[in-house]
Enzyme design. Structure first.
Site, PDB file in Angstrom:
ATOM      1  CB  THR A  14      -0.911   0.117   1.336  1.00 36.95           C
ATOM      2  OG1 THR A  14      -1.635  -1.239   1.098  1.00 36.95           O
ATOM      3  CG2 THR A  14      -1.589   1.120   1.327  1.00 36.95           C
ATOM      4  CB  VAL A 133       3.321   8.698  14.725  1.00 35.72           C
ATOM      5  CG1 VAL A 133       2.247   9.372  15.982  1.00 35.72           C
ATOM      6  CG2 VAL A 133       4.603   8.131  15.434  1.00 35.72           C
ATOM      7  N   GLY A 135       0.107   8.855  10.180  1.00 34.08           N
ATOM      8  CA  GLY A 135      -0.013   8.883   8.763  1.00 34.08           C
ATOM      9  C   GLY A 135       0.538  10.287   8.224  1.00 34.08           C
ATOM     10  CB  ILE A 137      -1.290  14.309  11.215  1.00 30.28           C
ATOM     11  CG1 ILE A 137      -2.526  13.740  10.745  1.00 30.28           C
ATOM     12  CG2 ILE A 137      -1.125  15.513  12.190  1.00 30.28           C
ATOM     13  CD1 ILE A 137      -3.397  13.678  11.974  1.00 30.28           C
ATOM     14  CG  ASP A 202      -0.892   0.970  14.536  1.00 29.38           C
ATOM     15  OD1 ASP A 202       0.270   0.654  14.087  1.00 29.38           O
ATOM     16  OD2 ASP A 202      -1.429   1.948  14.398  1.00 29.38           O
ATOM     17  CE  LYS A 206       0.134   4.352  13.899  1.00 27.66           C
ATOM     18  NZ  LYS A 206      -1.065   4.110  13.504  1.00 27.66           N
TER      19      LYS A 206
HETATM   20  P1  NDP Z   1       1.814  -3.899   2.874  1.00 31.09           P
HETATM   21  O1  NDP Z   1       1.424  -5.310   3.495  1.00 31.09           O
HETATM   22  O2  NDP Z   1       0.760  -3.363   1.847  1.00 31.09           O
HETATM   23  O3  NDP Z   1       3.327  -4.113   2.086  1.00 31.09           O
HETATM   24  C1  NDP Z   1       4.242  -4.602   2.682  1.00 31.09           C
HETATM   25  C2  NDP Z   1       5.260  -4.621   1.370  1.00 31.09           C
HETATM   26  O4  NDP Z   1       6.347  -5.311   2.117  1.00 31.09           O
HETATM   27  C3  NDP Z   1       4.915  -5.629   0.175  1.00 31.09           C
HETATM   28  O5  NDP Z   1       5.177  -5.207  -0.932  1.00 31.09           O
HETATM   29  C4  NDP Z   1       5.659  -6.698   0.599  1.00 31.09           C
HETATM   30  O6  NDP Z   1       6.197  -7.594  -0.570  1.00 31.09           O
HETATM   31  C5  NDP Z   1       7.009  -6.576   1.296  1.00 31.09           C
HETATM   32  N1  NDP Z   1       7.810  -7.413   1.804  1.00 31.09           N
HETATM   33  C6  NDP Z   1       7.316  -8.136   2.976  1.00 31.09           C
HETATM   34  N2  NDP Z   1       8.350  -8.902   3.465  1.00 31.09           N
HETATM   35  C7  NDP Z   1       9.154  -8.782   2.582  1.00 31.09           C
HETATM   36  C8  NDP Z   1      10.497  -9.236   2.602  1.00 31.09           C
HETATM   37  N3  NDP Z   1      10.944 -10.453   3.111  1.00 31.09           N
HETATM   38  N4  NDP Z   1      11.196  -8.962   1.561  1.00 31.09           N
HETATM   39  C9  NDP Z   1      10.923  -7.765   0.541  1.00 31.09           C
HETATM   40  N5  NDP Z   1       9.911  -7.309   0.524  1.00 31.09           N
HETATM   41  C10 NDP Z   1       8.998  -7.662   1.686  1.00 31.09           C
HETATM   42  O7  NDP Z   1       1.992  -2.974   4.029  1.00 31.09           O
HETATM   43  P2  NDP Z   1       1.804  -1.491   4.121  1.00 31.09           P
HETATM   44  O8  NDP Z   1       2.413  -0.610   2.715  1.00 31.09           O
HETATM   45  O9  NDP Z   1       0.581  -1.059   4.389  1.00 31.09           O
HETATM   46  O10 NDP Z   1       2.687  -0.969   5.248  1.00 31.09           O
HETATM   47  C11 NDP Z   1       4.106  -0.765   5.078  1.00 31.09           C
HETATM   48  C12 NDP Z   1       4.727  -0.202   6.662  1.00 31.09           C
HETATM   49  O11 NDP Z   1       3.928   1.151   6.567  1.00 31.09           O
HETATM   50  C13 NDP Z   1       4.346  -0.941   7.751  1.00 31.09           C
HETATM   51  O12 NDP Z   1       5.333  -0.801   8.775  1.00 31.09           O
HETATM   52  C14 NDP Z   1       2.708  -0.200   8.087  1.00 31.09           C
HETATM   53  O13 NDP Z   1       2.740  -0.229   9.694  1.00 31.09           O
HETATM   54  C15 NDP Z   1       3.574   1.221   7.950  1.00 31.09           C
HETATM   55  N6  NDP Z   1       2.263   2.308   7.662  1.00 31.09           N
HETATM   56  C16 NDP Z   1       1.021   1.933   6.722  1.00 31.09           C
HETATM   57  C17 NDP Z   1       0.123   2.524   6.614  1.00 31.09           C
HETATM   58  C18 NDP Z   1      -0.869   2.064   5.796  1.00 31.09           C
HETATM   59  O14 NDP Z   1      -2.026   3.046   5.838  1.00 31.09           O
HETATM   60  N7  NDP Z   1      -0.984   1.088   5.155  1.00 31.09           N
HETATM   61  C19 NDP Z   1       0.065   3.971   7.214  1.00 31.09           C
HETATM   62  C20 NDP Z   1       1.402   4.434   8.231  1.00 31.09           C
HETATM   63  C21 NDP Z   1       2.148   3.350   8.120  1.00 31.09           C
HETATM   64  P3  NDP Z   1       5.031  -8.372  -1.518  1.00 31.09           P
HETATM   65  O15 NDP Z   1       4.378  -6.998  -2.189  1.00 31.09           O
HETATM   66  O16 NDP Z   1       5.938  -9.028  -2.517  1.00 31.09           O
HETATM   67  O17 NDP Z   1       4.288  -9.082  -0.824  1.00 31.09           O
HETATM   68  N1  HSE Z   2      -2.967   0.340  10.305  1.00 32.09           N
HETATM   69  C1  HSE Z   2      -2.464   1.782  10.609  1.00 32.09           C
HETATM   70  C2  HSE Z   2      -3.809   2.357  11.062  1.00 32.09           C
HETATM   71  C3  HSE Z   2      -1.805   2.286   9.534  1.00 32.09           C
HETATM   72  O1  HSE Z   2      -4.845   1.967  10.717  1.00 32.09           O
HETATM   73  O2  HSE Z   2      -3.682   3.448  11.716  1.00 32.09           O
HETATM   74  C4  HSE Z   2      -1.142   3.817  10.009  1.00 32.09           C
HETATM   75  O3  HSE Z   2      -0.229   3.569  10.801  1.00 32.09           O
END
Ligand code: NDP
Ligand code: HSE
Length: 441
Positions: A14, A133, A135, A137, A202, A206
């Site tokens: 994402t 923390v 997103g 903001i 979570d 934060k």
């Molecule tokens: P996703 O699960 O959507 O994506 C995770 C990505 O990490 C995928 O592309 C996955 O690969 C990759 N990945 C996982 N394991 C490995 C590995 N061993 N080697 C290489 N790549 C790997 O997560 P998000 O994008 O939602 O979240 C990412 C981070 O951001 C997290 O720490 C989350 O807490 C944080 N975050 C998320 C928010 C949100 O709204 N989603 C908001 C704020 C923070 P593949 O695609 O091949 O599976």
């Molecule tokens: N899973 C988290 C949330 C993503 O829902 O707030 C943003 O850190």
């Protein structure tokens, strides 16, 4: 304009996909702020067979962290893999190979922050984490830099978008908990393990990060009392509304009698106040500083582009050198940061109780008597006639009372014959403002 800067993105889920998209689509705007173009040299993912909808040639996507760590043309590693491992090892590999790190992974920072920050310092690198923390903001910059002249008195916030989306959608649409959680997952708000969103982990992680920035102490997130939203149902929401409140998952860190009180809990917030009106995946943070007074921040706390906005701002800060200066001068997550003992520090507040009781003579006297013996005074009480056999909810709003006294009373109430089932107890956030006092260790 100077030579372009090359970054490596680890994770194209994402957030990672949003970051690559934003860097491509807003390249000119970003270059204007960074003083040079920022190019994604390579991305690393887990599953190379997944289709990727990002503006990046497929030969620039590979599967090994060494493809980025070992590439000397890349100066910044943007770590967007969730969870602890392999995220921790990836961060270590990036720092060891001399890259600055930008990450949105709050679980990683809350668990391994001091170790990773020490390594970054030893290597002369920086770690930037605005997106970790709330997103989109800019709360990390606000507390760490813009409000640096203030002694922060309190932070209260809605820090998890998924749980707020669930609570506000249940409240407004009468929707079912499980169905709304599924929708939050589809929208990309939830963690890979959504239990961390709904059980309060979570938000607690934060809060630990924000409290460190605000109060200069390091409180291990596991020490912070945490309750999730799993037990919140439509009936509780309806009774809260009858009293003029909404239920939100609120994280609090506040100075109380010279100590730091912290907790994350579903909380009653007065309808019409900013926290109560925070809906969907929005987050909100209310901060009281001694010079600035009360401030309120509101914005999308989860989701692809709001989070990408914060990640890209950190990449720009890293490229122009601001992140390194902040990192060097503020002693962020220094392993020598003083610890704060938060155990037993209570916030004086009202409590909202739902006790399932048999509708028979003397029950109200028994419950109110038990509360009274524990020094808890009732402010108001609702019990509706249901006309059905079985227990009915007795719903009580207390006056200000010690949480320990309330817990003691509820333990006694639980074993009363007339009590049939588990009681609920939620703190109530009125417009209480802690007095300005110095923190003790
Ligand atoms: P996703 O699960 O959507 O994506 C995770 C990505 O990490 C995928 O592309 C996955 O690969 C990759 N990945 C996982 N394991 C490995 C590995 N061993 N080697 C290489 N790549 C790997 O997560 P998000 O994008 O939602 O979240 C990412 C981070 O951001 C997290 O720490 C989350 O807490 C944080 N975050 C998320 C928010 C949100 O709204 N989603 C908001 C704020 C923070 P593949 O695609 O091949 O599976
Ligand atoms: N899973 C988290 C949330 C993503 O829902 O707030 C943003 O850190």
């Amino acid at each position: 304009m100077s030579e372009p800067v090359r970054v490596g993105v680890i994770g194209l889920g994402t957030v990672g996909s949003g970051v690559v998209r934003l860097l491509a689509e807003s390249a000119d705007q970003i270059a204007r702020h960074a003083g040079r173009r920022i190019l994604v040299e390579r991305a690393v993912v887990k599953d190379l067979t997944k289709p990727r909808h990002v503006p990046l040639a497929s030969d620039r996507i590979s599967g090994e962290i060494t493809d980025i760590a070992g590439d000397d043309s890349i100066s910044v590693g943007v770590l967007l893999v969730g969870g602890l491992e392999p995220a921790r090892s990836m961060a270590v590999a990036l720092l060891e190979s001399g890259k600055d790190v930008v990450t949105a992974n709050k679980a990683l920072l809350a668990e391994h922050g001091p170790e990773l920050f020490a390594l970054a310092r030893a290597k002369g690198r920086s770690i930037a984490f605005e997106a970790a923390v709330a997103g989109g903001i800019p709360i990390v910059a606000a507390i760490g830099e813009c409000l640096a002249a203030n002694r922060i008195e309190s932070i209260r916030g809605i820090l998890n978008g998924t749980s707020n989306f669930i609570l506000s959608t249940m409240e407004e649409e009468g929707a079912d908990y499980a169905a709304v959680l599924k929708l939050a997952q589809q929208k990309g708000f939830a963690e890979a393990d959504p239990a961390m969103d709904v059980d309060g982990t979570d938000a607690t992680q934060k809060l630990a990060i924000l409290a460190h920035l605000a109060f200069g102490v390091w409180v291990p997130w596991r020490d912070i009392p945490q309750t999730g939203i799993e037990a919140i149902d439509q009936e509780l929401m309806a009774f809260a509304a009858e009293f003029g409140y909404r239920i939100r998952l609120v994280a609090v860190a506040a100075r109380v009698n010279g100590r730091l009180a912290m907790r994350v809990s579903p909380t009653l917030v007065k309808a019409g106040t900013p926290l109560a009106e925070t809906r969907e995946a929005y987050n909100a943070v209310s901060i009281v500083g001694d010079a600035v007074g009360r401030m309120f921040f509101h914005g999308l706390g989860a989701g692809q582009m709001p989070t990408a906005s914060a990640v890209v701002a950190d990449i720009i800060d890293t490229v122009v050198g601001r992140a390194a200066i902040t990192f060097r001068t503020t002693g962020l997550l220094d392993p020598d940061s003083p610890a704060a003992r938060i155990a037993g520090v209570e916030m004086p507040e009202r409590h909202f109780l739902r006790i399932p009781v048999l509708d028979r003579p003397g029950v109200m006297a028994e419950i109110s008597g038990t509360l009274g013996r524990h020094g808890i005074s009732i402010a108001s009480l609702i019990q509706h006639e249901t006309g059905m056999p079985g227990p009915v909810p007795m719903v009580i709003m207390t006056h200000h009372a010690s949480p320990a006294a309330v817990a003691g009373a509820l333990t006694e109430i639980a074993v009363c014959d007339a009590v049939q089932g588990t009681s609920a107890c939620l703190p109530v956030l009125d417009d209480w403002q802690p007095a300005a006092e110095h923190l003790e260790g």
